[in-house]
Design an enzyme around this catalytic site. Structure first.
Site, mmCIF file in Angstrom:
data_model
loop_
_atom_site.group_PDB
_atom_site.id
_atom_site.type_symbol
_atom_site.label_atom_id
_atom_site.label_comp_id
_atom_site.label_asym_id
_atom_site.label_seq_id
_atom_site.Cartn_x
_atom_site.Cartn_y
_atom_site.Cartn_z
ATOM 1 N N HIS A 9 34.223 39.305 32.541
ATOM 2 C CA HIS A 9 35.667 40.279 32.369
ATOM 3 C C HIS A 9 35.657 40.863 30.811
ATOM 4 O O HIS A 9 34.870 40.645 30.409
ATOM 5 C CB HIS A 9 36.639 39.305 33.202
ATOM 6 C CG HIS A 9 36.526 38.927 34.418
ATOM 7 N ND1 HIS A 9 36.453 39.359 35.991
ATOM 8 C CD2 HIS A 9 35.985 37.624 35.137
ATOM 9 C CE1 HIS A 9 36.524 39.254 36.913
ATOM 10 N NE2 HIS A 9 36.094 37.668 36.411
ATOM 11 N N GLU A 23 40.897 34.043 32.554
ATOM 12 C CA GLU A 23 39.522 33.941 33.156
ATOM 13 C C GLU A 23 38.685 34.304 32.309
ATOM 14 O O GLU A 23 37.930 33.755 31.601
ATOM 15 C CB GLU A 23 38.809 33.731 34.265
ATOM 16 C CG GLU A 23 37.762 33.931 34.741
ATOM 17 C CD GLU A 23 36.846 34.416 35.996
ATOM 18 O OE1 GLU A 23 37.906 35.133 36.599
ATOM 19 O OE2 GLU A 23 36.189 35.124 36.021
ATOM 20 N N HIS A 84 31.630 32.378 35.190
ATOM 21 C CA HIS A 84 33.005 32.907 35.572
ATOM 22 C C HIS A 84 33.771 31.583 35.684
ATOM 23 O O HIS A 84 33.558 30.514 35.694
ATOM 24 C CB HIS A 84 33.209 33.869 36.714
ATOM 25 C CG HIS A 84 32.604 34.962 36.844
ATOM 26 N ND1 HIS A 84 33.362 36.128 36.958
ATOM 27 C CD2 HIS A 84 31.440 35.937 36.249
ATOM 28 C CE1 HIS A 84 32.643 37.255 36.785
ATOM 29 N NE2 HIS A 84 31.827 36.927 36.689
ATOM 30 N N GLU A 157 30.513 29.343 39.044
ATOM 31 C CA GLU A 157 31.809 29.670 39.717
ATOM 32 C C GLU A 157 32.271 28.365 38.835
ATOM 33 O O GLU A 157 32.072 26.803 39.032
ATOM 34 C CB GLU A 157 32.831 30.102 41.173
ATOM 35 C CG GLU A 157 32.860 31.869 41.084
ATOM 36 C CD GLU A 157 33.146 32.790 40.434
ATOM 37 O OE1 GLU A 157 34.048 32.259 39.619
ATOM 38 O OE2 GLU A 157 33.494 33.701 41.158
HETATM 39 ZN ZN LIG Z 1 35.607 36.694 37.222
#
Ligand SMILES: [Zn+2]
Length: 242
Positions: A9, A23, A84, A157
């Site tokens: 992002h 995030e 992430h 993640e």
């Molecule tokens: Zn993400």
């Protein structure tokens, strides 16, 4: 060994948010720490797909995933590492590789998983379901970075940003530092990277006109002796490593 670190992002894309934490910001902070830890290994070269203010492609204007992929593919890197955080009411860590990724990529994924889960155990955090996941969700754009990059690519993640306990940890610099270290350690195991050996500072014996003056490891001290000796018009200054 060349690695492209992809902080997920960025720019106008905040990624998931939890309790006011974004995030994109966590991913960038973690990416910077991961980059630092790679510096502790011999032969590791690091580049990033984005910097502080852009949503993609470092250097360059924000353009999204395609640009990140094109950039990564232009680098001849050995590994694409996308960072992430998860969201949606779960907990724990998981990692993704592209569907049908070669055994080599699976090996890298497993090494990272082992190292990171070892670290998270100390915080009472485990995997989110099966820790090693293949991307079977091709429709999701986030996975394009796994599918379309030419090198081994792993997406992590790192905990759930909307989980209160994990959110708190993701704000904790010390926690992130340890997480970064664990991620890099996993990569290092997979690639057989060696840690740089910190060389002790050499010690020098400085003699002026044959008379022993001082043994020191401090450059400043040596420089001062040399300058003072020249001012006194000495004939010989000898600096020898001991
Ligand atoms: Zn993400």
């Amino acid at each position: 060994m060349k690695v492209v670190i992809d902080p997920g992002h960025g720019g106008s894309d905040t990624g998931a948010t939890g309790f006011g934490l974004r995030e994109a910001d966590v991913a960038l902070k973690l990416a910077e720490l991961v980059g630092e830890y790679f510096g502790k290994y011999e032969g590791a070269v690091v580049t990033f797909t984005r910097n502080r203010n852009t949503s993609s492609s470092y250097p360059g204007p924000p353009e999204g995933l395609r640009k990140r992929i094109a950039y990564a593919n232009s680098t001849n890197a050995d590994l694409f590492l996308s960072l992430h955080c998860n969201a949606g009411g779960g907990s724990g860590f998981e990692s993704y590789i592209a569907k049908g990724a070669p055994a080599r990529t699976q090996k890298i994924q497993n090494a990272i998983n082992d190292s990171v889960l070892g670290y998270l155990k100390g915080y009472g955090i485990g995997p989110h379901g099966n820790v090693a996941k293949n991307d079977t969700q091709g429709a999701y754009s986030r996975i394009a970075v796994l599918r379309d990059t030419k090198m081994s690519a792993v997406l992590l993640e790192n905990l759930f940003i909307d989980n209160p306990k994990e959110n708190k940890l993701l704000r904790d610099r010390r926690f992130l530092d340890g997480l970064a270290k664990a991620i890099v350690k996993g990569v290092a195991v997979a690639f057989g990277l060696k840690e740089k050996v910190a060389k002790p500072k050499p010690m020098y014996r400085v003699t002026v006109d044959g008379k022993e003056i001082v043994d020191t490891a401090y450059e400043d001290k040596i420089a001062t002796i040399v300058v003072e000796s020249i001012r006194k018009s000495v004939k010989e200054i000898n600096i020898k490593e001991i």
